[in-house]
Design a protein around this motif. Structure first.
Motif: not given
Length: 816
Positions: A179, A181, A183, A200, A202-204, A211, A282, A292
């Motif tokens: 992951k 993230s 922001y 904000q 991110g990708n997982q 994404e 978070t 975060e």
């Protein structure tokens, strides 16, 4: 016996009445005919000219600006600072005081002779002019508060503040999960206006890659000091003390108590919890990430949230073992009281955007809102407000009372009327009671943020928007009560904290959160400064539930290191951990842990590592963990910022995204430590201090103990009072260069007179001529230039671009 007349005459001789005559016969000088001490014959003697100086008025600083020094035409007269009408307007004088000020030098310079007691001191070597003005002439007399006349809107600038977290884990019989993230805030300043965009994304990756990126908020704001208010245009969250917060796009005008004296200002919320392992915490509000970070195992307390945060916050704690804690924190815990005769207000007009940045959902509605608080008397305040729209309306009215030694109390009633699709109109009431008390005599606090009861038909704006969007009532609040208390027992070195929150709903499961904590410092034999903490937490909500009890013991090991033992029980799982923690190196903190966890299927051993670095340009945290037969994980967080102005740019730390900051200029000298080394000037001599409070005096200081041998600073401290979001700019009088003893001569071989000052191009006194032209000079660099002035003579000293120490043994001062 003493002659009383003679004694009285001595006592009342003016100390500064005329030029001082020096008896040069007492000087052990070879050439007594070549002595000029005229620069010392008058206190504060200044040559006419243009100087770049700050202006201090009763310790309030106006930033550096060009100041002209003129004489009034008398022979051998010291030049006086010319205080222009523009500068006069910034001094904070009463209108009737300004009318007594006359002007000289063709109406250009202020004359304060009619204001008895006003003094002007030339501190040119320290970089400023000091004005002493009796408080009777001033509009403001609160020494703890900087008046608006001295607030600084800062420089036009660009900024990027961000936090990025990378997380990788692998659990038993599952693929690796990754992951990322991020922001932050992208911003620009122009005059008093602040332009901000919060983002904000991110990708997982766990099988399939997902994404996402979005602008959670785009807005502009500015301070309106004349009415102690802030104007916001764009995406915003309703910052109300009466109604629940919700997201909207529009315009808002509200009182800002940070512009008031400190005794009348509000508070900033904090978030407490317990982490089982090294965890990512978070904090968000309405899906917008506010903060975060990664915290080590054990109790945590996050206090970095901004003062403007209001309403309910959602907290998510992601543990290394994949488990998740979620709970809510209500920040509205202070009764709404206003000083007598004053009115605080908030007003907003716009369109709700509950569906996110892309407004336009069928559930979004146009609305207007307003609220006020009026200080009726010393102990009573009347407050109220309303939200109005085509399909939803709410009206609130309440009273607050200062009970003095018994605390403060407020009671309010809110009525709502909602028109939902496929339902009849709904009308209901909500009642709220707030109480708070500070027990100074026992060093304790109690905040009872109340009891709130809402009828079944009552709906908050947030509940209406969610129901309107989903076309179904998803669960309205029924009642909520929160009690928070803390107490310090100084004699026993013990502190206690307790918090209880219970939230009922009409048609979904209730939520409950309990936090208890007791901490004690103690000594045992030759071991000093030990501490113990016992904590308990209970969370019950629709997403998760569980109890956690933990005990922590800390034992110092030498200077800057400690050993810890922690035992905890989380539901039915017992854990035992031993940790070594080291913070000997300033700005670095690391720890390693080993433990065992008892489960139904036996025990599992674990090992964890944690490292945090607070650097001048960024803060970094690293975390790794492994549990035998279960999982391994690693995480890293970087928080940093870049600020760009016409004066320069710098990477730095920033405590609040898009917040106020101060850029410092060290005159091109890099590596200058500031504020104890928490930040340093970069290669180009620029540094940014990011933890700056708005509308309050902030000081930044050079750490003179960490200066290089060839660096010196004549005035190591600067002050600034900045409006919200400003990028202030201050120059520090830093000089880098060699220091040497040399002989100064004229082209005909004669020595420069004894007592002549040697000044560099910035007006800094670099040295003083002694006997036989000898002078100890500082700040020697290639292409340096110095000036000497005595009687009607002037000459310049040039340092060649390429020089040798031998060539500097004797320097020629060329007349001009």
């Amino acid at each position: 016996m003493f002659n009383r007349k003679l004694l009285g005459t001595i006592l009342f001789i003016p100390t500064i009445c005329c030029a001082v005559e020096f008896n040069i016969s007492v000087l052990d000088a070879v050439d007594r005919e070549n002595i000029d001490l005229s620069v010392f014959s008058k206190v504060g003697y200044v040559l006419p000219g243009r100087y770049i100086l700050g202006i201090k008025s009763n310790n309030f600083l106006i930033p550096e600006l060009p100041v002209m020094f003129h004489t009034r035409g008398l022979p051998d007269e010291s030049a006086e600072a010319c205080i222009t009408a523009d500068v006069l307007a910034k001094l904070g004088l009463k209108d009737e005081s300004i009318k007594l000020v006359s002007f000289w030098n063709n109406g250009e310079c202020a004359d304060f002779s009619e204001l008895k007691g006003v003094s002007i001191r030339n501190a040119i070597n320290e970089g400023y002019i000091a004005l002493g003005i009796p408080l009777a002439y001033m509009e403001y007399s609160d020494t703890d508060w900087v008046p608006p006349a001295f607030w600084d809107n800062g420089l036009p600038s660009l900024m990027l503040d961000y936090s990025a977290t990378a997380y990788e884990s692998r659990f038993k019989n599952k693929p690796i999960e990754r992951k990322l993230s991020v922001y932050g805030t992208l911003g620009a300043n122009l005059g008093a206006w602040r332009f901000r965009g919060d983002f904000q994304g991110g990708n997982q990756a766990a099988g399939e890659t997902e994404e996402r990126f979005n602008w959670s908020r785009i807005y502009a704001y500015r301070a309106l000091p004349s009415i102690n208010s802030t104007l916001v245009i764009g995406d915003n969250y309703l910052g109300s003390d009466l109604f629940d917060s919700f997201r909207y796009t529009g315009i808002a005008l509200s009182s800002d108590d940070r512009m008031l004296p400190p005794a009348l200002q509000g508070y900033a919320p904090e978030v407490r919890g317990i982490a089982k392992t090294n965890a990512k915490v978070t904090i968000s509000q309405n899906a917008n990430i506010l903060y975060e970070t990664i915290v080590p195992a054990g109790p945590f307390n996050i206090q970095e949230l901004g003062r403007g945060v209001r309403g309910q916050l959602q907290v998510k704690v992601l543990e290394q073992d994949g488990s998740i804690q979620t709970f809510s924190v209500d920040t509205a815990t202070i009764p709404y009281l206003t000083r007598p005769g004053s009115v605080r207000y908030k007003a907003a007009l716009g369109k709700s955007s509950a569906s996110g940045y892309k407004s336009g959902n069928s559930g979004d509605i146009l609305f207007g809102s307003s609220e006020f608080s009026w200080g009726v008397s010393n102990s009573w305040s009347l407050f109220g407000g309303s939200i109005f729209s085509e399909k939803y309306n709410a009206v609130a009215l309440g009273l607050g009372q200062d009970l003095y030694q018994f605390g403060a109390l407020s009671l309010d009633v809110t009525r709502s009327a909602a028109n939902l699709a496929n339902e009849n109109d709904r009308q209901g009431y909500s009642y709220r009671l707030n109480y708070s008390k500070r027990f100074d005599e026992i060093d304790g606090d109690i905040a009872f943020a109340g009891y709130r009861f809402s009828q079944r038909e009552f709906m908050s704006m947030n509940e209406f928007l969610e129901a309107n969007k989903a076309l179904v009532n998803i669960g309205n609040s029924k009642s909520m009560y929160t009690v928070t208390g803390s107490k310090s027992f100084s004699n026993f070195k013990t502190s206690v904290y307790a918090s209880y929150t219970h939230q009922d709903y009409w048609n979904i499961v209730p939520e409950e959160r309990i936090q208890l904590s007791i901490s004690k410092m103690f000594d045992s034999g030759f071991i000093k400064g030990m501490s113990a903490n016992l904590s308990f937490s209970k969370n019950v909500n629709k997403n998760s539930s569980g109890n956690m009890l933990s005990m922590n013991l800390s034992i110092p090991i030498g200077q800057g290191a400690s050993a810890h033992y922690a035992a905890s029980r989380n539901n039915d799982v017992n854990s035992h951990d031993v940790t070594y923690s080291n913070y000997q190196n300033d700005g670095n903190h690391w720890q390693i842990s080993a433990g065992v966890r008892d489960k139904e299927r036996g025990s599992a051993e674990s090992v964890r590592g944690y490292y945090a670095h607070e650097g001048a340009m960024a803060s970094t945290t690293l975390s790794v963990g492994h549990e035998s037969g279960e999982y391994w994980s690693a995480a890293a967080t970087v928080r940093s910022a870049i600020t760009i102005t016409a004066e320069g740019a710098a990477l730095h730390q920033q405590s609040v995204n898009g917040g106020t900051r101060l850029m410092l200029d060290t005159a091109g000298v890099g590596g200058v430590a500031i504020n104890g080394g928490r930040t340093q000037s970069n290669y180009w001599g620029k540094a940014v201090v990011g933890d700056v409070n708005s509308y309050a005096r902030t000081s930044a200081a050079v750490d003179v103990n960490q200066l290089a041998d060839d660096v010196e600073v004549s005035s190591p401290v600067v002050d600034a009072t900045l409006t919200e979001g400003a990028v202030g700019y201050r120059k520090l009088s830093v000089q880098q260069g060699m220091k040497l003893m040399t002989t100064l001569t004229l082209p005909d071989g004669r020595y420069l007179p004894f007592g002549v000052q040697i000044v560099d191009v910035k007006g800094r006194v670099a040295g003083l001529v002694s006997d036989a032209g000898m002078a100890y000079l500082s700040g020697i660099n290639s292409d340096s230039e110095f000036t000497a002035t005595w009687s009607d003579n002037k000459c310049r000293v040039y340092i060649a671009e390429k020089y040798s120490l031998q060539s500097l043994a004797t320097l020629t001062c060329v007349p001009y």
